[in-house]
Design a protein around this motif. Structure first.
Motif, PDB file in Angstrom:
ATOM      1  N   LEU A  85       0.837  -1.186   0.000  1.00  0.00           N
ATOM      2  CA  LEU A  85       0.000   0.000   0.000  1.00  0.00           C
ATOM      3  C   LEU A  85       0.876   1.241   0.000  1.00  0.00           C
ATOM      4  O   LEU A  85       1.945   1.252   0.593  1.00  0.00           O
ATOM      5  N   SER A  86       0.405   2.279  -0.654  1.00  0.00           N
ATOM      6  CA  SER A  86       1.157   3.515  -0.718  1.00  0.00           C
ATOM      7  C   SER A  86       0.273   4.668  -0.252  1.00  0.00           C
ATOM      8  O   SER A  86      -0.807   4.898  -0.795  1.00  0.00           O
ATOM      9  N   ALA A  87       0.744   5.387   0.748  1.00  0.00           N
ATOM     10  CA  ALA A  87      -0.013   6.530   1.274  1.00  0.00           C
ATOM     11  C   ALA A  87      -0.112   7.634   0.229  1.00  0.00           C
ATOM     12  O   ALA A  87      -1.115   8.354   0.175  1.00  0.00           O
ATOM     13  N   LYS A  88       0.912   7.756  -0.624  1.00  0.00           N
ATOM     14  CA  LYS A  88       0.870   8.772  -1.672  1.00  0.00           C
ATOM     15  C   LYS A  88      -0.293   8.510  -2.630  1.00  0.00           C
ATOM     16  O   LYS A  88      -0.984   9.440  -3.026  1.00  0.00           O
ATOM     17  N   GLU A  89      -0.497   7.262  -2.994  1.00  0.00           N
ATOM     18  CA  GLU A  89      -1.598   6.936  -3.896  1.00  0.00           C
ATOM     19  C   GLU A  89      -2.945   7.159  -3.227  1.00  0.00           C
ATOM     20  O   GLU A  89      -3.880   7.640  -3.853  1.00  0.00           O
ATOM     21  N   ILE A  90      -3.050   6.802  -1.961  1.00  0.00           N
ATOM     22  CA  ILE A  90      -4.301   7.005  -1.233  1.00  0.00           C
ATOM     23  C   ILE A  90      -4.615   8.487  -1.131  1.00  0.00           C
ATOM     24  O   ILE A  90      -5.773   8.898  -1.227  1.00  0.00           O
ATOM     25  N   ALA A  91      -3.594   9.319  -0.978  1.00  0.00           N
ATOM     26  CA  ALA A  91      -3.801  10.761  -0.877  1.00  0.00           C
ATOM     27  C   ALA A  91      -3.984  11.413  -2.253  1.00  0.00           C
ATOM     28  O   ALA A  91      -4.279  12.593  -2.334  1.00  0.00           O
ATOM     29  N   GLY A  92      -3.834  10.655  -3.313  1.00  0.00           N
ATOM     30  CA  GLY A  92      -4.042  11.191  -4.656  1.00  0.00           C
ATOM     31  C   GLY A  92      -2.830  11.893  -5.228  1.00  0.00           C
ATOM     32  O   GLY A  92      -2.957  12.738  -6.106  1.00  0.00           O
ATOM     33  N   ILE A  93      -1.645  11.538  -4.757  1.00  0.00           N
ATOM     34  CA  ILE A  93      -0.416  12.157  -5.237  1.00  0.00           C
ATOM     35  C   ILE A  93       0.061  11.418  -6.485  1.00  0.00           C
ATOM     36  O   ILE A  93       0.406  10.244  -6.433  1.00  0.00           O
ATOM     37  N   PHE A  94       0.030  12.108  -7.603  1.00  0.00           N
ATOM     38  CA  PHE A  94       0.574  11.591  -8.851  1.00  0.00           C
ATOM     39  C   PHE A  94       0.846  12.775  -9.767  1.00  0.00           C
ATOM     40  O   PHE A  94       0.394  13.888  -9.509  1.00  0.00           O
ATOM     41  N   TYR A  95       1.611  12.529 -10.817  1.00  0.00           N
ATOM     42  CA  TYR A  95       1.981  13.587 -11.744  1.00  0.00           C
ATOM     43  C   TYR A  95       1.480  13.221 -13.129  1.00  0.00           C
ATOM     44  O   TYR A  95       1.536  12.066 -13.532  1.00  0.00           O
ATOM     45  N   TYR A  96       1.037  14.234 -13.848  1.00  0.00           N
ATOM     46  CA  TYR A  96       0.607  14.014 -15.225  1.00  0.00           C
ATOM     47  C   TYR A  96       1.809  14.035 -16.153  1.00  0.00           C
ATOM     48  O   TYR A  96       2.678  14.900 -16.032  1.00  0.00           O
ATOM     49  N   ASP A  97       1.842  13.100 -17.079  1.00  0.00           N
ATOM     50  CA  ASP A  97       2.842  13.088 -18.132  1.00  0.00           C
ATOM     51  C   ASP A  97       2.312  14.007 -19.234  1.00  0.00           C
ATOM     52  O   ASP A  97       1.306  13.703 -19.876  1.00  0.00           O
ATOM     53  N   VAL A  98       2.956  15.134 -19.440  1.00  0.00           N
ATOM     54  CA  VAL A  98       2.462  16.179 -20.338  1.00  0.00           C
ATOM     55  C   VAL A  98       2.285  15.642 -21.760  1.00  0.00           C
ATOM     56  O   VAL A  98       1.245  15.872 -22.394  1.00  0.00           O
ATOM     57  N   ASP A  99       3.269  14.918 -22.264  1.00  0.00           N
ATOM     58  CA  ASP A  99       3.184  14.394 -23.634  1.00  0.00           C
ATOM     59  C   ASP A  99       2.025  13.407 -23.775  1.00  0.00           C
ATOM     60  O   ASP A  99       1.330  13.405 -24.797  1.00  0.00           O
ATOM     61  N   GLU A 100       1.826  12.581 -22.759  1.00  0.00           N
ATOM     62  CA  GLU A 100       0.727  11.608 -22.782  1.00  0.00           C
ATOM     63  C   GLU A 100      -0.631  12.317 -22.801  1.00  0.00           C
ATOM     64  O   GLU A 100      -1.534  11.923 -23.534  1.00  0.00           O
ATOM     65  N   VAL A 101      -0.758  13.375 -22.012  1.00  0.00           N
ATOM     66  CA  VAL A 101      -2.022  14.127 -21.975  1.00  0.00           C
ATOM     67  C   VAL A 101      -2.291  14.766 -23.325  1.00  0.00           C
ATOM     68  O   VAL A 101      -3.415  14.678 -23.852  1.00  0.00           O
ATOM     69  N   ILE A 102      -1.292  15.388 -23.908  1.00  0.00           N
ATOM     70  CA  ILE A 102      -1.474  16.036 -25.216  1.00  0.00           C
ATOM     71  C   ILE A 102      -1.871  15.009 -26.271  1.00  0.00           C
ATOM     72  O   ILE A 102      -2.738  15.260 -27.115  1.00  0.00           O
ATOM     73  N   LYS A 103      -1.286  13.826 -26.190  1.00  0.00           N
ATOM     74  CA  LYS A 103      -1.625  12.755 -27.140  1.00  0.00           C
ATOM     75  C   LYS A 103      -3.046  12.242 -26.904  1.00  0.00           C
ATOM     76  O   LYS A 103      -3.816  12.074 -27.860  1.00  0.00           O
ATOM     77  N   LYS A 104      -3.427  12.005 -25.640  1.00  0.00           N
ATOM     78  CA  LYS A 104      -4.762  11.468 -25.330  1.00  0.00           C
ATOM     79  C   LYS A 104      -5.868  12.452 -25.668  1.00  0.00           C
ATOM     80  O   LYS A 104      -6.931  12.062 -26.127  1.00  0.00           O
ATOM     81  N   VAL A 105      -5.633  13.738 -25.395  1.00  0.00           N
ATOM     82  CA  VAL A 105      -6.655  14.758 -25.620  1.00  0.00           C
ATOM     83  C   VAL A 105      -6.659  15.205 -27.084  1.00  0.00           C
ATOM     84  O   VAL A 105      -7.594  15.860 -27.519  1.00  0.00           O
TER      85      VAL A 105
END
Length: 190
Positions: free
Chosen positions: A43-63
């Motif tokens: 288990l990861s407390a960071k994941e439970i707290a919603g801590i993550f980073y967006y990959d900018v290139d992936e977002v531009i590609k998906k959107v």
């Protein structure tokens, strides 16, 4: 707060050591089929707290952003969000470390009452952090809503929802089936 977490961690450590010395901490089960299908995820407390980073290139590609001005605005907004989340992570790094130790000790614990207390403590600590991250997500969504077209905004929100859902801990299934794989390819964890 730190003293309470330290005391609980210390108590659980002694409890686990005592169980192992009495033979209660056996690693191998009598049924070899259960050993093959049972997979313990840390288990990861960071994941439970919603801590993550967006990959900018992936977002531009998906959107599917083609316009250079939109790409620049989206990149700037996502980098700003990632910076704010990294700042939250840095400010709460000690809490996350303590919670990770506590939660992983909980996974070895058999007493449901202590598990309940630990889960409540985890919620208590992560709730304000999660709310802070959620505020930054709202801010990011407002910025992107002004930049993206309606169709692109819907794709963005769908993409964002899929990443957030992939971070949520899965409930244990009783049928010895593996939970479906998470779709978190568009994020980086640190």
């Amino acid at each position: 707060m730190k003293k309470i977490l330290f005391i609980v961690t210390l108590f659980l450590t002694f409890n686990l050591v005592a169980q192992r010395s009495r033979g209660g901490g056996r690693q191998q089960s009598q049924n070899p089929e259960l050993n093959q299908t049972k997979e313990v995820k840390k288990l990861s407390a960071k994941e439970i707290a919603g801590i993550f980073y967006y990959d900018v290139d992936e977002v531009i590609k998906k959107v599917k952003i083609k316009d250079d001005d939109k790409k620049y605005s989206v990149t700037k907004a996502l980098r700003n969000y990632n910076f704010k989340v990294k700042e939250i992570l840095f400010l709460n790094a000690e809490k996350f470390t303590d919670l990770d130790l506590l939660m992983n000790a909980m996974s070895n614990e058999r007493d449901s009452e202590s598990n309940k207390n630990i889960r409540e403590k985890v919620r208590e600590v992560t709730r304000p952090i999660k709310e802070n991250v959620h505020e930054h997500e709202k801010e990011l969504n407002e910025i992107l809503k002004g930049v993206l077209s309606e169709k692109q905004d819907k794709k963005w929100l769908k993409y964002q929802k899929s990443i957030i859902e992939s971070l949520q801990p899965k409930k244990a299934e009783n049928n010895n089936q593996n939970s479906r794989p998470s779709r978190g390819s568009g994020m980086r964890r640190q």
